[in-house]
Design an enzyme around this catalytic site. Structure first.
Site, PDB file in Angstrom:
ATOM      1  N   HIS A  26      -3.220  -3.128   0.109  1.00  0.00           N
ATOM      2  CA  HIS A  26      -2.438  -2.206   0.923  1.00  0.00           C
ATOM      3  C   HIS A  26      -3.163  -0.908   1.234  1.00  0.00           C
ATOM      4  CE1 HIS A  26       0.490   1.064   1.613  1.00  0.00           C
ATOM      5  NE2 HIS A  26       1.136   0.146   2.317  1.00  0.00           N
TER       6      HIS A  26
ATOM      7  N   HIS B  43       7.958  -8.390  -0.075  1.00  0.00           N
ATOM      8  CA  HIS B  43       7.088  -7.262   0.265  1.00  0.00           C
ATOM      9  C   HIS B  43       5.869  -7.209  -0.642  1.00  0.00           C
ATOM     10  CE1 HIS B  43       6.398  -2.699   0.351  1.00  0.00           C
ATOM     11  NE2 HIS B  43       6.061  -3.149   1.545  1.00  0.00           N
ATOM     12  N   ARG B  44       4.711  -7.498  -0.058  1.00  0.00           N
ATOM     13  CA  ARG B  44       3.455  -7.610  -0.827  1.00  0.00           C
ATOM     14  C   ARG B  44       3.594  -8.668  -1.921  1.00  0.00           C
ATOM     15  NH1 ARG B  44       2.713  -1.020  -1.629  1.00  0.00           N
ATOM     16  NH2 ARG B  44       3.439  -0.490   0.466  1.00  0.00           N
TER      17      ARG B  44
ATOM     18  N   ASP C 178      -0.966  -7.162   3.324  1.00  0.00           N
ATOM     19  CA  ASP C 178      -1.767  -6.216   4.090  1.00  0.00           C
ATOM     20  C   ASP C 178      -3.236  -6.618   4.054  1.00  0.00           C
ATOM     21  OD1 ASP C 178       0.410  -3.864   4.183  1.00  0.00           O
ATOM     22  OD2 ASP C 178       0.319  -4.658   2.142  1.00  0.00           O
TER      23      ASP C 178
ATOM     24  N   GLU D  36       5.077 -10.810   2.871  1.00  0.00           N
ATOM     25  CA  GLU D  36       4.424  -9.779   3.666  1.00  0.00           C
ATOM     26  C   GLU D  36       3.205  -9.316   2.892  1.00  0.00           C
ATOM     27  OE1 GLU D  36       3.581  -5.483   4.690  1.00  0.00           O
ATOM     28  OE2 GLU D  36       4.162  -6.404   2.773  1.00  0.00           O
TER      29      GLU D  36
ATOM     30  N   GLU E 152       0.150  -7.646   7.804  1.00  0.00           N
ATOM     31  CA  GLU E 152       0.061  -6.300   8.369  1.00  0.00           C
ATOM     32  C   GLU E 152      -1.397  -5.903   8.515  1.00  0.00           C
ATOM     33  OE1 GLU E 152       1.052  -1.610   7.528  1.00  0.00           O
ATOM     34  OE2 GLU E 152       2.206  -3.120   6.428  1.00  0.00           O
TER      35      GLU E 152
ATOM     36  N   LYS F 272      -3.897  -3.289   8.555  1.00  0.00           N
ATOM     37  CA  LYS F 272      -3.945  -1.903   8.068  1.00  0.00           C
ATOM     38  C   LYS F 272      -5.081  -1.150   8.769  1.00  0.00           C
ATOM     39  CE  LYS F 272      -1.941  -0.259   5.169  1.00  0.00           C
ATOM     40  NZ  LYS F 272      -0.682   0.535   5.136  1.00  0.00           N
TER      41      LYS F 272
ATOM     42  N   ASP G  39      11.145  -5.860  -2.090  1.00  0.00           N
ATOM     43  CA  ASP G  39      10.315  -6.036  -3.282  1.00  0.00           C
ATOM     44  C   ASP G  39      10.870  -7.126  -4.196  1.00  0.00           C
ATOM     45  OD1 ASP G  39       8.607  -3.959  -2.510  1.00  0.00           O
ATOM     46  OD2 ASP G  39       9.729  -2.439  -3.631  1.00  0.00           O
TER      47      ASP G  39
END
Length: 244
Positions: A49, A7-8, A36, A34, A109, A111, A229
């Site tokens: 993000h 995640h990120r 953004d 992942e 993603e 945004k 994470d």
């Protein structure tokens, strides 16, 4: 096998949405990352993000109000102030260039649920085509109008509907908007949703899954993937489950 997405990036140990976090995810053995994307004032695809710079960088204001040349000078260390190297905001093309060195899957993603970011979908699709990453990129968004637009532009790309509230038969909803996957908040996930999604050919990858009991449960249920994470911890749990 349940795919583990960072995640990120490996945001438990490195500043989120930075090359340091993505490299750490690769080192940990994550199946995917992942990230953004937002559009800068001059139309560049910045990996960050929040719509505002304030939380994760030493800048102020909205990403959309900055040109890339100024944005690129900011530090993106977030809560990792002790990091000794300069850590900045990457462009999506920087991430894609790095992906030439590995086989990582990238969940991008979009945004664009607060600001429309006209032309974002075309820019991302063009970059995917440029790198021939049609099989390595998933496009997700909370803006489902954007996902249906992506489908019209590039029906060969996988899209994933992000959502945080309870949806009735979400696999049917995904089919209705031509999404190949759902990415629900972990709090909304039940065994029936996992099973029915998989049985109907819809990938399901809950976010943000950090508790051991949730990770273990999703893997045991045969969930398509999960977004965490701490990919290193999730991978260790997956190994334990597969060994039993």
């Amino acid at each position: 096998m349940t795919a583990i997405f960072a995640h990120r990036g490996f945001s438990a140990i490195a500043p989120e949405n930075t090359m340091a976090a993505f490299r750490a995810a690769e080192t940990a053995g994550a199946d995917g990352i992942e990230l953004d994307v937002q559009l800068t004032r001059d139309g560049r695809l910045a990996v960050i993000h929040d719509e505002k710079l304030n939380r994760t960088t030493n800048g102020q204001g909205y990403v959309k109000d900055w040109d890339w040349k100024d944005l690129s000078r900011l530090e993106a260390k977030y809560k990792f102030a002790e990091a000794d190297q300069d850590i900045g905001i990457p462009l999506l093309e920087d991430v894609f260039e790095w992906m030439r060195e590995n086989e990582i899957i990238c969940n991008v993603e979009l945004k664009n649920n607060e600001f429309a970011y006209e032309g974002m979908e075309e820019k991302v699709i063009r970059l995917i085509r440029q790198f021939n990453y049609e099989g390595r990129v998933i496009l997700s968004s909370f803006n489902h109008y954007s996902l249906t637009y992506v489908y019209r532009l590039a029906p060969d790309l996988e899209t994933a509907a992000l959502y945080s509230s309870h949806l009735y038969m979400p696999w049917k909803y995904a089919e209705a908007i031509r999404a190949g996957a759902i990415h629900p908040n972990i709090r909304t996930v039940k065994s029936e949703i996992i099973r029915s999604s998989v049985e109907n050919g819809i990938h399901i990858r809950p976010y943000t899954v950090n508790k051991e009991k949730h990770i273990r449960w999703l893997i045991e249920e045969g969930c398509s993937g999960l977004i965490t994470d701490d990919p290193k911890a999730a991978l260790a749990i997956r190994d334990q489950v597969l060994d039993t």
